[in-house]
Every structure is written in structure tokens, then in C-alpha cells.
Write a protein that holds these residues in place. Structure first.
Motif, PDB file in Angstrom:
ATOM      1  N   VAL A  92       0.836  -1.199   0.000  1.00  0.00           N
ATOM      2  CA  VAL A  92       0.000   0.000   0.000  1.00  0.00           C
ATOM      3  C   VAL A  92       0.867   1.243   0.000  1.00  0.00           C
ATOM      4  O   VAL A  92       0.601   2.216  -0.706  1.00  0.00           O
ATOM      5  N   VAL A  95       2.205   2.114  -3.468  1.00  0.00           N
ATOM      6  CA  VAL A  95       1.258   2.811  -4.334  1.00  0.00           C
ATOM      7  C   VAL A  95       1.040   4.255  -3.888  1.00  0.00           C
ATOM      8  O   VAL A  95       1.085   5.189  -4.693  1.00  0.00           O
ATOM      9  N   LEU A  96       0.825   4.419  -2.578  1.00  0.00           N
ATOM     10  CA  LEU A  96       0.490   5.761  -2.088  1.00  0.00           C
ATOM     11  C   LEU A  96       1.680   6.710  -2.137  1.00  0.00           C
ATOM     12  O   LEU A  96       1.543   7.874  -2.523  1.00  0.00           O
ATOM     13  N   MET A  99       2.343   7.762  -5.611  1.00  0.00           N
ATOM     14  CA  MET A  99       1.422   8.850  -5.947  1.00  0.00           C
ATOM     15  C   MET A  99       1.901  10.161  -5.332  1.00  0.00           C
ATOM     16  O   MET A  99       1.867  11.212  -5.984  1.00  0.00           O
ATOM     17  N   ARG A 102       4.694  11.642  -7.318  1.00  0.00           N
ATOM     18  CA  ARG A 102       4.205  12.249  -8.562  1.00  0.00           C
ATOM     19  C   ARG A 102       3.588  13.613  -8.283  1.00  0.00           C
ATOM     20  O   ARG A 102       3.902  14.615  -8.937  1.00  0.00           O
ATOM     21  N   ASN A 154      -1.932  16.965  -1.129  1.00  0.00           N
ATOM     22  CA  ASN A 154      -3.226  16.269  -1.141  1.00  0.00           C
ATOM     23  C   ASN A 154      -3.558  15.872   0.295  1.00  0.00           C
ATOM     24  O   ASN A 154      -2.917  15.007   0.890  1.00  0.00           O
ATOM     25  N   LEU A 157      -4.355  12.203   1.113  1.00  0.00           N
ATOM     26  CA  LEU A 157      -3.141  11.396   0.996  1.00  0.00           C
ATOM     27  C   LEU A 157      -2.234  11.616   2.193  1.00  0.00           C
ATOM     28  O   LEU A 157      -1.705  10.663   2.787  1.00  0.00           O
TER      29      LEU A 157
END
Lengths: 232, 232
Positions: A92, A95-96, A99, A102, A154, A157
Motif C-alpha cells: 500500500v 502505491v500511495l 502517488m 508524482r 493532497n 493522501l
DNA sequence: TAACTGTACATTGTTGACAATCACTATGGA
DNA sequence: TCCATAGTGATTGTCAACAATGTACAGTTA
């Protein structure tokens, strides 16, 4: 003047539950409260010199941070690390935080990036100084990831990673001294990630961050499977 | 049938805090407690006929579910939806549920997939029956996503999505009746996702799920920006 | 009038006692 | 010997009162 009223906020005007929360947090993360330890409310309350009310409040938050697990009418226990669950957590994270990298490349201000590079240079020095000592490197690594996470801008996030997931990551790192075996590699990977962010290449930053965490995961898996086979 | 057991569990031997928690949850999600509402502890405690102790426990959990926000010595408020934050949430969902779809294609048992297809067929019928009614469709959509999330078999992922993020998603959906404008499209997208999972094509399932949520996000953005411009 | 100050009120934080529930042990029966 | 069951002790859940803090309003001063 408004600062005068808030300057005491350093530690004076927090709530009891908050103070005890951080104490128990560090106790769990450092291993003073080992995995699976039963949490006795009145005992802990007596230890910290408070009543059970604020203690339960602290326990409640620790539960939301996944540092302890609770069963109604039975009690709370310090969460115990299962290898599979840890791997799940890493995936996890991959992926996070990919992100996050990015988005950081897209949304970080120039000053944010300056701070990030400054942090990297600080690591370079301290790494040269204390080669084997992984302690500081680990905390520094967390700072690095933390800056990128917040740099994503974010809110969901940031909350998910820093509040819901990262405490247990810190615990794991501290107790297993995770990155001892590959500090130089990790440092190089950090540098490349920053370069990608500097050149505003979000796609590359994401890819590199994913690989970075994936490498850490594989390293961890190997260490832990070796460890558990020894125990048996 | 899982709902039947859920119903009986509500009143069996749970704690007071738990019972009130679910009540307040639904009150917030359905809008009985609107956004930004100040939460008065003794008032709410009196309403539900309990003491402030268990109520504070419930509030604590609602905070960890992001349904309310708390400031020490000031109080708690029902969280208020900001468009930007909602978009942030959707973007995190996109990534995480995409991952869930990929893992579901890899890890779901054949029986899991059978249940999933059965759910889809149930939707098809109810959708034909009540075309405009978005209420059930929304809940059904949630069930669809829920099955895929749990089908990933990744504990961290499941917890993050269902506990930390999904309550606020449910709140938004219920109050904004999100998918009213594109129920047919959404249904087709669901079917394709299931097909990808059936053929064990994780990559495709991830891609389709990401698009599915992305489309919902864009749809939402348009609706809300239109709405807010009308208000001004 | 505007801004500051102090007081009174309302609300949250904290406490210790009481009730409900669970875990453990011992006792009895098969 | 093993299992079931009831009793006992310890632990958690709940409550109502008390203390500490923030908020709002009134009064004063520049």
C-alpha cells in the motif's frame, strides 16, 4: 500578543490525554511495550499518574493509529507484527507514496524543493560520519519521505499516510533497524527521486519511489523470513 | 445474509459507545447532523440517553473515521465538505481501488467471483425496475466496490479504504446523490471490471477501475462547481 | 466609536466510585 | 481422566460530580 498567549502551547496547554498519547506512542515504537503486550488500564494510568478517563482517550487514538488493537470487554493489546500484514502494508505504501512523489513533482514550491535538497545534504554528511549507525539514518529517511508526502498537497493522501499508516511503519523500522543493510543504495535512490522532482517529472518520480519502497520491502521480506526460520 | 447478522449484532452484547456510534454515523451520513454542526456533548448524551463517557468514546471513533473534527477545549464539529478536499479524496480512491481491483483479479476465489456476478445481476434487475431512483443504486454501488476491496485480501488496503476513507465517501454520496446522472454508464463499467477480474487480468481490472472512479470524480466536480456558482 | 479588560457563563477535561462483563479456578459428575 | 459448571477475582464499561478552559458580553477607557 497573540503569540504571547500561544507561546505556552509548547507543552503547557495540551490535554492530559495528548501528553500520555505521545508517551505511549514512543514506548510502543521503541519497544518498551513489546508486541502483544496486554494493556492494563488502571496500571498504565497509575504509571503515568493520571486517571483512567484520559488514558482511555489516548488508547482510543492509538487504536486509530493501528498501534494497538481492542476487543470490547476484553481489553487492548499492542499490535503484533505478522510478516504477511507487513508486506501488505509495504504494498500500500508503494502505491500511495508513488502517488505522493508524482504529486510532489507537480505541486511542490521551489522553496519546498530547496528544503528537500538541504535535507539530503544533511544526510550525506551524517552518513559519512556514522557509517554503521542506522538509527539516525532511519529517522532521516522518515523525514525525507515525510517531506515528499506533505509536498503532494493532497490532504487525504497526507492524512492517510502520516496518521493512519506511518506510526506502525516507524515502529517496525525502529525495532527491526530496517535499512541497516542498504543505506548507501537507499541514499542514492533518494537523490534520484529528488532529481526527478526538481525537473518536475512526476511520472519518473513515481516510478523511482515505487522501486525504492519495493526494494525496501523485498529486503525486509528476506530479513524476516530468515529470522523466522531461525526461530523455528 | 451478512446484513441479517449485522442487524442482530446491533443489539446483542455490544457496548453503549458502539450503539451510539452507529446511530451518530447514520445521522451524519444521512444529513440529520449537517456539515459543520457543533457537537454539544451533554446535549447529545441526553438525546441518546447515555452518559458523556461513552459518548466521548463514540466521538473519538468518529474522529478517526474523519466524520468529525475536534479541537481541544473547544469541541467537535461535523466535518464540512470542501470541493478541493473531495477531489483529493477521489484521487486517493482512484489509486487505492485500482490497486484493489488488480489484487482482486489475482486473489479472489472462484466463489468470491460468483458472488460478485450475482450482485451485478441483482443490480441489473433493480436498475430496470427503478430507473430514476438513485438511492438503492448508490448503496448497491458501494456493495460492489466493497466486495472488490475485500477481494484484494490485503488487510492494510481493506482497512484503509473501508475504515479510514469510506464513511466520508458514503456521506458525500448520500447527501449529493452522486451517481444519479450516469447510472447506466456506471453499470456498464461495473460489468467490464468484473469481466476483467473473471479472466484474471489484473492490469486491465486496475485500469478500468481507475477510469470508473475518475469518471465519477469528474462528474462530481462538474456538479459541485455548478452548484457552488449558483449559490454565489 | 473602537478597542481593550474583566467577569460570568457554558462547555470540555478529569476524577473516583459503581456496575457489568470476562477469565480463571476449583469442584462435581460422567 | 475429562468435561461441564458455578463461583471468585480482576478488568473493562458507565456514571455523575468536580476542575479547568474557552467564549461571550458588559463595562470602561482612549
Amino acid at each position: 500578543m497573540s503569540q504571547a498567549s500561544k507561546k505556552s502551547a509548547t507543552k503547557a496547554t495540551t490535554t492530559l490525554a495528548d501528553q500520555v498519547l505521545t508517551k505511549i506512542q514512543t514506548a510502543i515504537i521503541k519497544g518498551d511495550l513489546p508486541h502483544g503486550t496486554k494493556i492494563n488500564e488502571q496500571e498504565l494510568a497509575a504509571t503515568y499518574g493520571i486517571s483512567r478517563g484520559p488514558l482511555r482517550e489516548a488508547i482510543s487514538r492509538l487504536e486509530s493509529q493501528k498501534l494497538i488493537e481492542r476487543i470490547p470487554h476484553v481489553g487492548a493489546r499492542v499490535v503484533s507484527l505478522d510478516i504477511n500484514e507487513l508486506v501488505d502494508l509495504f504494498k500500500v505504501r508503494e502505491v500511495l507514496e508513488g502517488m505522493a512523489a508524482r504529486l510532489a513533482a507537480e505541486n511542490m514550491t521551489d522553496q519546498d524543493i530547496t528544503e528537500l535538497t538541504a535535507l539530503l545534504e544533511k544526510h550525506e554528511q551524517s552518513e559519512q560520519l556514522q557509517q554503521g549507525e542506522s538509527y539516525y539514518q532511519d529517522e532521516g529517511d522518515l523525514d525525507f519521505h515525510y517531506l515528499i508526502i506533505t509536498g503532494s498537497k493532497n490532504k487525504t493522501l497526507i492524512n492517510t499516510l502520516t496518521i493512519d499508516l506511518y506510526h506502525i511503519i516507524r515502529m517496525y523500522r525502529f525495532q527491526c533497524s530496517a535499512e541497516t543493510t542498504r543505506p548507501k543504495k537507499a541514499f542514492k535512490e533518494h537523490r534520484r527521486i529528488i532529481e526527478a522532482i526538481q525537473s518536475r517529472d512526476g511520472e519518473l518520480a513515481e516510478l523511482l519511489m515505487k522501486r525504492h519502497i519495493s526494494a525496501a520491502r523485498i529486503n525486509t521480506e528476506q530479513r524476516l523470513t530468515a529470522l523466522s526460520s531461525v526461530e523455528q
